[in-house]
Structure formats: C-alpha cells, structure tokens
Enzyme design. Sequence first.
Site, short mmCIF file in Angstrom:
data_model
loop_
_atom_site.label_atom_id
_atom_site.label_comp_id
_atom_site.label_asym_id
_atom_site.label_seq_id
_atom_site.Cartn_x
_atom_site.Cartn_y
_atom_site.Cartn_z
N THR A 92 -56.67 42.23 -88.87
CA THR A 92 -57.87 42.11 -88.02
C THR A 92 -58.30 43.51 -87.62
O THR A 92 -57.56 44.19 -86.89
CB THR A 92 -57.56 41.26 -86.77
OG1 THR A 92 -57.05 40.00 -87.17
CG2 THR A 92 -58.82 41.07 -85.94
N LYS A 167 -64.01 36.67 -87.70
CA LYS A 167 -62.75 36.75 -86.95
C LYS A 167 -63.02 37.15 -85.49
O LYS A 167 -62.34 36.69 -84.56
CB LYS A 167 -61.80 37.74 -87.62
CG LYS A 167 -60.49 37.99 -86.90
CD LYS A 167 -59.49 36.84 -87.01
CE LYS A 167 -58.23 37.17 -86.20
NZ LYS A 167 -57.15 36.21 -86.37
P1 NAP Z 1 -46.58 42.64 -87.18
O1 NAP Z 1 -45.57 41.55 -87.07
O2 NAP Z 1 -46.55 43.77 -86.22
O3 NAP Z 1 -46.52 43.19 -88.67
C1 NAP Z 1 -47.25 44.29 -89.13
C2 NAP Z 1 -46.53 44.78 -90.38
O4 NAP Z 1 -47.32 45.78 -91.03
C3 NAP Z 1 -45.17 45.40 -90.04
O5 NAP Z 1 -44.22 44.94 -90.97
C4 NAP Z 1 -45.46 46.88 -90.17
O6 NAP Z 1 -44.34 47.66 -90.54
C5 NAP Z 1 -46.49 46.90 -91.29
N1 NAP Z 1 -47.32 48.09 -91.23
C6 NAP Z 1 -48.00 48.59 -90.16
N2 NAP Z 1 -48.65 49.70 -90.50
C7 NAP Z 1 -48.38 49.93 -91.81
C8 NAP Z 1 -48.77 50.93 -92.73
N3 NAP Z 1 -49.56 51.93 -92.36
N4 NAP Z 1 -48.31 50.84 -94.00
C9 NAP Z 1 -47.49 49.82 -94.38
N5 NAP Z 1 -47.08 48.85 -93.54
C10 NAP Z 1 -47.53 48.90 -92.29
O7 NAP Z 1 -48.07 42.04 -87.07
P2 NAP Z 1 -48.61 40.60 -87.53
O8 NAP Z 1 -48.54 39.67 -86.37
O9 NAP Z 1 -48.01 40.24 -88.84
O10 NAP Z 1 -50.17 40.95 -87.69
C11 NAP Z 1 -50.64 41.73 -88.79
C12 NAP Z 1 -52.17 41.73 -88.72
O11 NAP Z 1 -52.67 40.39 -88.78
C13 NAP Z 1 -52.73 42.35 -87.43
O12 NAP Z 1 -53.93 43.03 -87.71
C14 NAP Z 1 -52.97 41.13 -86.56
O13 NAP Z 1 -53.96 41.35 -85.58
C15 NAP Z 1 -53.40 40.10 -87.59
N6 NAP Z 1 -53.13 38.68 -87.23
C16 NAP Z 1 -51.99 38.29 -86.60
C17 NAP Z 1 -51.80 36.95 -86.29
C18 NAP Z 1 -50.56 36.45 -85.57
O14 NAP Z 1 -50.57 35.31 -85.09
N7 NAP Z 1 -49.47 37.20 -85.52
C19 NAP Z 1 -52.75 35.99 -86.66
C20 NAP Z 1 -53.88 36.42 -87.34
C21 NAP Z 1 -54.07 37.76 -87.62
P3 NAP Z 1 -43.10 47.97 -89.54
O15 NAP Z 1 -42.00 47.12 -90.08
O16 NAP Z 1 -42.88 49.43 -89.66
O17 NAP Z 1 -43.54 47.58 -88.14
#
Ligand code: NAP
Length: 283
Positions: A92, A167
């Site tokens: 997002t 979104k």
């Molecule tokens: P998360 O659990 O914090 O996971 C993010 C992942 O991306 C982590 O594994 C992180 O690595 C990796 N990452 C971050 N920066 C990176 C980079 N520069 N290069 C490679 N890998 C990288 O977050 P999430 O909940 O999965 O959400 C991910 C995205 O989807 C966000 O934008 C969020 O707003 C969106 N989203 C989330 C949800 C939800 O319910 N959780 C629902 C819809 C949309 P590390 O292991 O180093 O942290």
Amino acid sequence: MKVGFIGLGAMGAPMARYVHSKGLLTAVGNRTQAKADAMAAELDVRAARSAANFADCDVVTLCVSLDADVLENVAALAEVLKAGAVVVDHSTVAVETARRCAAMLATHNIGFLDAPVSGGVEGARNGKLSVMVGGDAAVLERARPAIEAYAARISHMGDTGAGQATKAVNQVLVAGINEAVCEGLALGEKLGLDPQRLLPTLMAGAANNWFLDKRGATMLRDEFAPGFKCAHMLKDLRIVQAIARDAGIRTATIDQAIADYAELIERGMGESDTSALIALKRG
Ligand code: NAP
C-alpha cells in the site's frame, strides 16, 4: 511462467506459498535474508540476494513495507528484467509512487501494475484477497495467473494509480470501522456486558463486519499480535489524508484515526495489531 516474490512478511509469505502451490514460484527475496533463505530451502526455489537473481522471471511481485522500499526494488528490477516482464506491487503506497514505478519500468518495456490488496492476513493465508489493480489491461492479463493464486477477486480499476486510489478508499472504511468497533467494545466492557453474549449478538445484526468478527474476541482478551500493524495503518492513513484533502472532502474520520494511531505508536505499540486501538478507547 516464472514468478519472483519480494517481501515475505505477514502478507507476502502466505501469498508466495500460493504462487508456489500453482507451480509458478521461481525465486524469493526479502530485506532480512534469513527469511528468504528459509522459504527457498523449504520450497526448493531460488533465494535471491539481489535484483539480478530475478532476471529470468516473467512476473515479479512485491509486498514490502513503504514507498521507499517499493521504489528501491523497482529501480533495481528495471535494470535486470527482460522486456515484456511485469512487476506487480501489492504494497500500500501513494498513487504518485505507482506512477513513478510505471515510468521507471516503461523505459525498459517492462509492465507495471499497482495492485494493493485487502482481506488481512486471514485473506492472505486463505488465498482469498481482494486485489485492486491499476495499469494496462493487457499487462494484467500477462500477470493474471500469478495474481489468481491468492485472489478471491481481481478488480481492474483503471490506469496506473487506480489500484492505490481504490485502496485509499478501502482504508477510510477500515479506519472508521476500527474506530467504531474499538469504541463500542470498550463501552461494552465498562457496562459489564458478557463478551460471550455481546459479540455473537452484534455479529447477528447490522453491526456485523470483518474487524469485529476477526479481532473482536482477541482485543477483549488484550491480544494484539499482528495482523495489521499500527505503524502500517498510520502510513496508509497519511497517504489517504493527502488524497482526501486534495479531493476536498471532510476528513474527520481520517484525522481522528491518524491522531489515534500516532498516539499508539508513541506508546510503543507500532508493531501491535490495529485492534490495540481499544486501549485508547478505554480512557
Ligand atoms: P510486514 O509483515 O512488515 O512485511 C513486510 C516484508 O517486506 C518484511 O518481510 C520485510 O523484510 C520486507 N521488506 C521491507 N522492505 C523491503 C525491501 N526494501 N526489500 C525487500 N524486502 C523488504 O508487512 P505486511 O503486513 O506483510 O504488509 C506489507 C504491505 O502490505 C504493506 O504495504 C502493508 O500496508 C500492506 N498490507 C498489509 C495488510 C495486513 O493486514 N497486514 C493488508 C493489506 C495490505 P524484513 O524481514 O526485513 O522486515
């Protein structure tokens, strides 16, 4: 088709597993290398150490954290992917970020789709996400087999940026529902109502919603494991606020939610699920 997946967090890891279950996953990457190494070993796919490891992929999907993370990955992929490949971003981020990504890739004849998702970690684990896509319809058809692996619905909303715009609308509703559910359940506690009877009663009527169903019982037990982190919610709402102000609508719900999640983060709850909002509502 060869698919690469970057960002193996709460959402990305289960999504990548669905791509693998369709026989399409070739390589996985993640900022913290150990996560990519572990998944690659388990699924017998390539653990990427740099963008160059995705060079043979037809589709590379991203589900990373922030705008800067998306831009950094897209800039690196633009240098290595073949013409005709497609980058799909499920993170997002701002509409402007989507446009910058599309422009960077277009100079190399690589397609781009902004394709944020909704449905929470449950939707990712069940392979039943709502995917909101902006970009060229023909590019979507090229990437569709990968996206279908974890989608309940794929909605083509318009040109580049239309997915992120959709979104933003989604997050206004999510933020408002969270405010209402947390405030209502905090009131229920103060009134001494039995949660075992309160929750199913609310869910049987007009107040029923996803957040109440998935987070109602856990928040009443003070369990706030994410789920969807407060820090990500605040990031989303700042994007939404800018769009809403430009559009000229009243932003009372968005403004209140921003103040609340900023306070939760100040209290050290940035990594907690958004249902931690009930802690503020208790007063
Ligand atoms: P998360 O659990 O914090 O996971 C993010 C992942 O991306 C982590 O594994 C992180 O690595 C990796 N990452 C971050 N920066 C990176 C980079 N520069 N290069 C490679 N890998 C990288 O977050 P999430 O909940 O999965 O959400 C991910 C995205 O989807 C966000 O934008 C969020 O707003 C969106 N989203 C989330 C949800 C939800 O319910 N959780 C629902 C819809 C949309 P590390 O292991 O180093 O942290």
